[in-house]
Design a protein around this motif. Structure first.
Motif: not given
Length: 489
Positions: A244-248
């Protein structure tokens, strides 16, 4: 004196005997047995490389690493507390809370169901708030516990929002299911922001650090457990939800910025605190900032390594805090350390340390350069702190510095590689952020902060000093205001 009526608990502490309560001894033995079982689980899981699925749980590399870590810290705290808390009227309650905290954290790091994860997060905070306010009838302790409880409820509410958004957007109810279902949608970005907020509050990052600095009413063993295990939960949260954290890239950059802000301010706040425990608290604020920076750069294995090593260091510092109080006057044993030989030793040790770190950990390129720079600055500070010690022999000041710093970095690299191998199967933990101009500005800020602290130039600003003192001040209702109250409580 206050008007509170309570039996005084200050005085010579008795040595535990066979006639004392058996709860401390029983729970101490149980937690060390849990540690041995965790070691076995770590070795078995590391060899298999596959997570073990249980109802609502998923035992993977992160789970077993944290099991070993938290049970070891808890075992130390249990063992230490058997003497430290002897004679305390609520010793059984204290040990029960510490043991319950241990079990809750073990459930948290293994939880795969979103609801179970959220419940464990909430329970962890409530038990820690109880430890902060352990001294019954002490108004300051009750105020500190109430303050911490409000912060922890806020963190749990933010986490609940994130989990509900992820469930609504993906339709899955497990952490592992979220990892394979997330995409870069507005809902997922909102969930990432809520996860970051929960991590910031729990890890006492600025501006949510007040609860930590106000928690000094907790018994010292509880403070050790708090700083060694509880505040690290933010790093565990971001690692567990790395997909979730690395999605953007923007979310990753935001994580770096909030971590860097706390790391820098924690360093400055520490310089204005007059007492040992408050200094340790400000140090924790800064160190948790470093942990979050590593997660924001995508080096989640480094973040986990950092939280483990910081836990060892901070647990020792708190349990040994009494010995840090000096009874004496300045002896003038600190030199200026600015001679050519001293400068050469400090500079060469720092550069060699950075090169060794980058070589052994593979962080010599891309966003890893920022971490390498932070290592160089850390070694610079540590090396200079030894070189200026005029009371030490020249051979120790100049020759001992590299002989200690470089092997220590090699040990760190070995632990990092071990943790990296254990976490290899986790989704998204190997997605490192691309280096951007903003990362360059963060690096420049760290260099400027180092120069400001080491040169002492920031001390010339009265306004800055007052601002730092106010920012590092605990909540007023958690402070003792008269000397007599120390004897009463």
């Amino acid at each position: 004196m206050t008007d509170q009526t309570q039996t005084t608990i200050v005085g010579q502490l008795p040595t535990p005997t066979e006639t004392a309560s058996r709860v401390p001894r029983t729970l101490t033995r149980l937690v060390w047995l849990l540690w041995l079982a965790s070691l076995v689980a770590f070795v078995a899981q590391f060899r298999s490389g596959e997570p073990w699925a249980l109802p609502g749980l998923a035992v993977d590399g992160l789970t077993t690493v944290m099991w070993v870590t938290v049970t070891f810290f808890s075992g130390i705290v249990h063992s230490y507390s058997r003497r430290y808390m002897a004679g305390e009227w609520a010793v059984d309650q204290f040990f029960g809370r510490v043991f319950a905290f241990t079990l809750i954290v073990m459930v948290l790091v293994a939880a795969d169901h979103l609801a179970l994860f959220g419940i464990a997060w909430l329970a962890m905070g409530l038990v820690m708030a109880g430890l902060i306010g352990h001294a019954n009838g002490w108004p300051q302790a009750e105020a500190a516990a109430s303050l911490a409880r409000r912060y922890f409820l806020g963190s749990s509410a933010s986490l609940a929002v994130a989990l509900l958004i992820l469930w609504w957007d993906t339709g899955v109810t497990t952490v592992s299911g979220v990892a394979s279902a997330v995409d870069s949608s507005p809902a997922v970005l909102a969930a990432a922001g809520a996860l970051l907020l929960a991590a910031m509050i729990q890890s006492a990052l600025v501006p949510f650090h007040t609860w930590l600095l106000s928690s000094m009413t907790a018994p010292t063993p509880a403070s050790a457990l708090m700083h060694a295990g509880f505040v690290n939960a933010g790093g565990i949260l971001l690692t567990r939800f790395a997909p979730v954290v690395t999605v953007d890239a923007g979310v990753m950059l935001a994580v770096v910025l909030v971590g860097a802000t706390s790391a820098l301010l924690g360093k400055f706040l520490k310089t204005v605190r007059p007492d040992i425990k408050s200094k340790l608290g400000c140090s924790t604020v800064g160190q948790m900032g470093f942990m979050i920076v590593q997660a924001g750069l995508g080096f989640f294995s480094a973040a986990v390594t950092h939280l483990i090593l910081h836990g060892f260091y901070k647990a020792y510092q708190f349990l040994a805090s009494g010995s840090r109080v000096e009874h004496g006057s300045p002896t003038g044993t600190t030199g200026d350390g600015t001679g050519p030989l001293g400068l050469a030793v400090v500079a060469l040790t720092a550069l060699a340390g950075g090169a060794l770190f980058a070589t052994l950990t593979g962080k010599g390129e891309g966003s890893g350069l920022l971490l390498t720079l932070l290592v160089v600055l850390t070694v610079l500070q540590a090396a200079r702190g030894v070189v200026v010690r005029a009371d030490l022999p020249a051979a120790v000041r100049y020759g001992g510095v590299p002989l200690v710093a470089l092997p220590a970095l090699a040990v760190y690299a070995g632990i990092y590689r071990l943790i990296e191998g254990a976490l290899a199967g986790l989704p998204a933990v190997g997605q490192h952020a691309a280096l951007t101009p903003v990362h360059g500005l963060v690096a420049a800020a760290f260099v400027a902060a180092y120069l400001a602290v080491e040169s002492g130039v920031y001390r010339h600003s009265t306004r800055l000093y007052v601002a730092l003192l106010n920012a590092s001040h605990p909540a007023s209702d958690t402070l003792l205001t008269t000397t007599e109250e120390y004897d009463e409580y």
